[in-house]
Design an enzyme around this catalytic site. Structure first.
Site, PDB file in Angstrom:
ATOM      1  N   ALA A  91       0.851  -1.196   0.000  1.00  0.00           N
ATOM      2  CA  ALA A  91       0.000   0.000   0.000  1.00  0.00           C
ATOM      3  C   ALA A  91       0.881   1.238   0.000  1.00  0.00           C
ATOM      4  CB  ALA A  91      -0.904  -0.009   1.219  1.00  0.00           C
TER       5      ALA A  91
ATOM      6  N   GLN B 143      -0.222  -0.323  -5.550  1.00  0.00           N
ATOM      7  CA  GLN B 143      -1.471  -0.204  -4.788  1.00  0.00           C
ATOM      8  C   GLN B 143      -1.537   1.185  -4.161  1.00  0.00           C
ATOM      9  OE1 GLN B 143      -2.433  -2.023  -0.926  1.00  0.00           O
ATOM     10  NE2 GLN B 143      -4.189  -2.980  -1.920  1.00  0.00           N
TER      11      GLN B 143
ATOM     12  N   GLY C  63      -9.444  -0.370  -1.945  1.00  0.00           N
ATOM     13  CA  GLY C  63     -10.801  -0.140  -1.445  1.00  0.00           C
ATOM     14  C   GLY C  63     -11.172  -1.176  -0.407  1.00  0.00           C
ATOM     15  N   ALA C  64     -10.163  -1.640   0.366  1.00  0.00           N
ATOM     16  CA  ALA C  64     -10.397  -2.775   1.280  1.00  0.00           C
ATOM     17  C   ALA C  64      -9.941  -2.446   2.698  1.00  0.00           C
ATOM     18  CB  ALA C  64      -9.641  -3.993   0.762  1.00  0.00           C
TER      19      ALA C  64
ATOM     20  N   TYR D 193      -9.781   1.053   5.211  1.00  0.00           N
ATOM     21  CA  TYR D 193      -9.125   2.335   4.935  1.00  0.00           C
ATOM     22  C   TYR D 193     -10.132   3.293   4.281  1.00  0.00           C
ATOM     23  CZ  TYR D 193      -5.164  -0.242   6.546  1.00  0.00           C
ATOM     24  OH  TYR D 193      -4.337  -0.989   7.359  1.00  0.00           O
TER      25      TYR D 193
ATOM     26  N   ARG E  47      -9.184  -3.239  -5.222  1.00  0.00           N
ATOM     27  CA  ARG E  47      -9.282  -4.299  -4.212  1.00  0.00           C
ATOM     28  C   ARG E  47     -10.410  -3.976  -3.250  1.00  0.00           C
ATOM     29  NH1 ARG E  47      -5.014  -7.161  -0.022  1.00  0.00           N
ATOM     30  NH2 ARG E  47      -5.290  -9.159  -1.027  1.00  0.00           N
TER      31      ARG E  47
HETATM   32  C1  FNR Z   1      -1.173  -7.432   4.339  1.00  0.00           C
HETATM   33  N1  FNR Z   1      -2.311  -7.169   3.564  1.00  0.00           N
HETATM   34  C2  FNR Z   1      -2.395  -6.015   2.846  1.00  0.00           C
HETATM   35  N2  FNR Z   1      -3.473  -5.786   2.038  1.00  0.00           N
HETATM   36  C3  FNR Z   1      -3.530  -4.687   1.247  1.00  0.00           C
HETATM   37  O1  FNR Z   1      -4.498  -4.534   0.503  1.00  0.00           O
HETATM   38  N3  FNR Z   1      -2.501  -3.783   1.267  1.00  0.00           N
HETATM   39  C4  FNR Z   1      -1.416  -3.927   2.054  1.00  0.00           C
HETATM   40  O2  FNR Z   1      -0.497  -3.103   2.016  1.00  0.00           O
HETATM   41  C5  FNR Z   1      -1.362  -5.060   2.901  1.00  0.00           C
HETATM   42  N4  FNR Z   1      -0.315  -5.253   3.750  1.00  0.00           N
HETATM   43  C6  FNR Z   1      -0.165  -6.456   4.427  1.00  0.00           C
HETATM   44  C7  FNR Z   1       1.020  -6.707   5.146  1.00  0.00           C
HETATM   45  C8  FNR Z   1       1.202  -7.923   5.745  1.00  0.00           C
HETATM   46  C9  FNR Z   1       2.500  -8.204   6.463  1.00  0.00           C
HETATM   47  C10 FNR Z   1       0.193  -8.908   5.677  1.00  0.00           C
HETATM   48  C11 FNR Z   1       0.375 -10.261   6.322  1.00  0.00           C
HETATM   49  C12 FNR Z   1      -0.979  -8.655   5.011  1.00  0.00           C
HETATM   50  C13 FNR Z   1      -3.288  -8.249   3.337  1.00  0.00           C
HETATM   51  C14 FNR Z   1      -2.768  -9.213   2.282  1.00  0.00           C
HETATM   52  O3  FNR Z   1      -2.656  -8.595   1.009  1.00  0.00           O
HETATM   53  C15 FNR Z   1      -3.691 -10.444   2.126  1.00  0.00           C
HETATM   54  O4  FNR Z   1      -4.961 -10.035   1.714  1.00  0.00           O
HETATM   55  C16 FNR Z   1      -3.789 -11.208   3.446  1.00  0.00           C
HETATM   56  O5  FNR Z   1      -2.501 -11.463   3.971  1.00  0.00           O
HETATM   57  C17 FNR Z   1      -4.502 -12.548   3.250  1.00  0.00           C
HETATM   58  O6  FNR Z   1      -3.848 -13.324   2.293  1.00  0.00           O
HETATM   59  P1  FNR Z   1      -2.827 -14.516   2.695  1.00  0.00           P
HETATM   60  O7  FNR Z   1      -1.684 -13.914   3.457  1.00  0.00           O
HETATM   61  O8  FNR Z   1      -3.624 -15.454   3.533  1.00  0.00           O
HETATM   62  O9  FNR Z   1      -2.415 -15.102   1.372  1.00  0.00           O
END
Ligand code: FNR
Length: 370
Positions: free
Chosen positions: A67, A109, A182-183, A186, A233
Site C-alpha cells: 500500500a 497499490q 478499497g479494502a 481504509y 481491491r
Molecule cells: C497485508 N495485507 C495487505 N493488504 C492490502 O491490501 N494492502 C497492504 O499493504 C497489505 N499489507 C499487508 C502486510 C502484511 C504483512 C500482511 C500479512 C498482510 C493483506 C494481504 O494482502 C492479504 O490479503 C492477506 O494477507 C490474506 O492473504 P494470505 O496472506 O492469507 O495469502
C-alpha cells in the site's frame, strides 16, 4: 506443458487485459498480494526494495506493490511508501525498472488510510480525515489512533483528486497500472461500509451514496491513465478496523456491477474465511464471492488464506481467474516454483512482518536449491 496444465491449474496461462501472464518456466496465475513492509523510511521507497520485489518477480508474473500513500494526509503507519512527491516517484523508478527487467508486470497499490491514522503521521499534526468523526477504538491492533475529522462535502473532490494524481505519478514511475485500495477499513472502505459511514449528504445513507466516493475515485483514475491500467481491491465481508457492513452481499454485488461501467482490468476481492453453516438444510460456506465473480466482466482475483490446494481448486472451478498469495509469497520468494515442484514451503514469521530492518523478515527467506 500440456500435462502440467492439466495437473496444476494455478500454473496455466492467462491473459489479463493486455497483459500475458506467463512465467519463464511455466505459465502462471499466482499473484503477489499487496504487503505493507514498513521499510520506506520517511515515506520514500528504498534501494533495498529492489531485492525484495525482484526476488518475487518472474517473467510474466504479476506483482502488486505494498500500500502506497496518495498524499501527505494518507499515511497511517510508520515508513509506508508514498507516491505524491517527485522524490518518491524518482525512488520508485529503479525498483519498477528492476522488476520489469525480470519480465514481471507491476501494479502500484494506491491507498489513503483515512481514520486509520494518528496525529503523528499527519502534516502539522492535524487530525486524520474520514467520512466520519467516529474514531477507532484506542489500542485496536496495538495502534494509537487519533480521532478523525469528518470531511465536508465540498472537500471530497480534492481527496478524489489525490488518487488521480497518485495514479498519474505511478505511471510516471513506470508501473504498469494501479490497484485502488478499497479494502480493509481504509478511507475508501470507510465511505462504503455502514458501520463507519454516518453521513447525511450524497456520500452517505443509501448503498449507492456510500459507494459514490469509491466509484468517483475509479472514474477519476480511469480518466487519467485508462481502464486497462486500473484494478481495485475490495473486502466487503471484512469487519477489520471496525468497518463492517450490515449487508456485505449487496455491497459486493453492487460494486461488481457498477465497476463494469468503467471497463477496469481487474477486481481483486478478499475471501473471508468461515466455517460451513447450515443454510436451507444444506451446509454451505458463507461469504461466497461467486455472485461478484459472475457479475464482474473483467479479470477476477481472489485472496485470503489460499494455499496450493484451494488456490488450484479456485482456478479449476472457475471461481477466480487469478489467486493472490500474501504471507506464503512473503516467506517463499520462489513460491510458483515451489508449487510447481510440490516442494515444502518456508513458514512465515509474523514477528518480522513489520520490522524496519532492510533484510530481516524481508529478503532473507531462503530459495529452494537450484
Ligand atoms: C497485508 N495485507 C495487505 N493488504 C492490502 O491490501 N494492502 C497492504 O499493504 C497489505 N499489507 C499487508 C502486510 C502484511 C504483512 C500482511 C500479512 C498482510 C493483506 C494481504 O494482502 C492479504 O490479503 C492477506 O494477507 C490474506 O492473504 P494470505 O496472506 O492469507 O495469502
Amino acid at each position: 506443458m500440456a500435462g502440467k496444465e492439466a495437473m496444476i491449474p494455478l500454473l496455466t496461462p492467462y491473459e489479463m487485459g493486455k497483459f500475458n501472464l506467463s512465467h519463464s518456466y511455466f505459465d502462471c496465475r499466482i499473484v503477489l498480494a499487496p504487503l505493507t513492509r514498513c521499510r520506506s523510511y520517511n515515506n520514500v521507497p528504498q534501494p533495498h526494495a529492489v531485492l525484495y520485489y525482484t526476488q518475487r518477480a518472474t517473467n510474466g508474473g504479476f506483482l502488486i506493490s505494498e500500500a502506497t500513500g496518495v498524499a501527505s494526509t494518507a499515511q497511517g503507519y510508520q515508513d509506508i511508501p508514498g507516491i505524491w512527491t517527485k522524490e518518491q516517484v524518482k525512488a520508485w523508478k529503479p525498483i519498477v525498472e528492476a522488476v520489469h527487467e525480470k519480465g514481471a508486470i507491476f501494479f502500484c497499490q494506491i491507498c489513503h488510510a483515512g481514520r486509520a491514522s494518528n496525529y503523528a503521521f499527519q502534516p502539522d499534526g492535524v487530525a486524520p480525515i474520514s467520512c466520519t468523526d467516529k474514531g477507532l477504538t484506542p489500542g485496536l491492533d496495538g495502534q494509537d489512533w487519533s480521532p478523525p475529522r469528518r470531511l465536508r462535502t465540498n472537500e471530497i473532490l480534492s481527496f478524489i483528486n489525490d488518487f488521480r494524481l497518485a495514479a498519474c505519478n505511478a505511471i510516471e514511475a513506470g508501473f504498469d497500472g494501479v490497484e485502488i485500495h478499497g479494502a480493509y477499513g481504509y478511507l475508501i472502505e470507510q465511505f462504503m461500509k455502514d458501520q463507519v459511514n454516518d453521513r447525511t449528504d450524497q456520500y452517505g445513507g443509501s448503498l449507492e451514496n456510500r459507494c459514490r466516493f469509491a466509484l468517483e475515485v475509479v472514474e477519476a483514475v480511469v480518466n487519467e491513465i485508462g481502464p486497462d491500467k486500473v484494478g481495485i481491491r475490495l473486502s466487503p465481508y471484512s469487519k477489520g478496523m471496525e468497518a463492517g457492513d450490515s449487508n456485505p452481499e449487496a455491497l459486493g454485488l453492487y460494486m461488481a456491477n457498477a465497476l463494469n461501467k468503467f471497463g477496469i482490468v481487474y477486481l481483486h476481492v478478499i475471501q473471508q474465511r468461515g466455517k460451513a453453516i447450515k443454510i436451507n438444510d444444506k451446509y454451505e460456506t458463507p461469504y461466497s464471492l461467486l455472485p461478484m465473480r459472475k457479475a464482474f466482466k473483467g479479470t477476477f482475483i481472489v485472496a485470503g488464506g489460499y494455499n496450493s490446494e484451494d488456490g488450484n481448486m479456485a482456478i479449476a472451478s472457475n471461481y477466480a481467474d487469478l489467486v493472490a498469495f500474501g504471507r506464503l509469497f512473503l516467506a517463499n520468494p520462489d513460491l510458483p516454483r515451489r508449487l510447481e515442484l510440490n516442494a515444502p514451503l518456508n513458514r512465515y514469521d509474523e514477528t518480522t512482518f513489520y520490522l524496519s530492518d532492510p533484510v530481516i523478515g524481508y529478503t532473507d527467506y531462503p530459495f529452494l536449491e537450484p
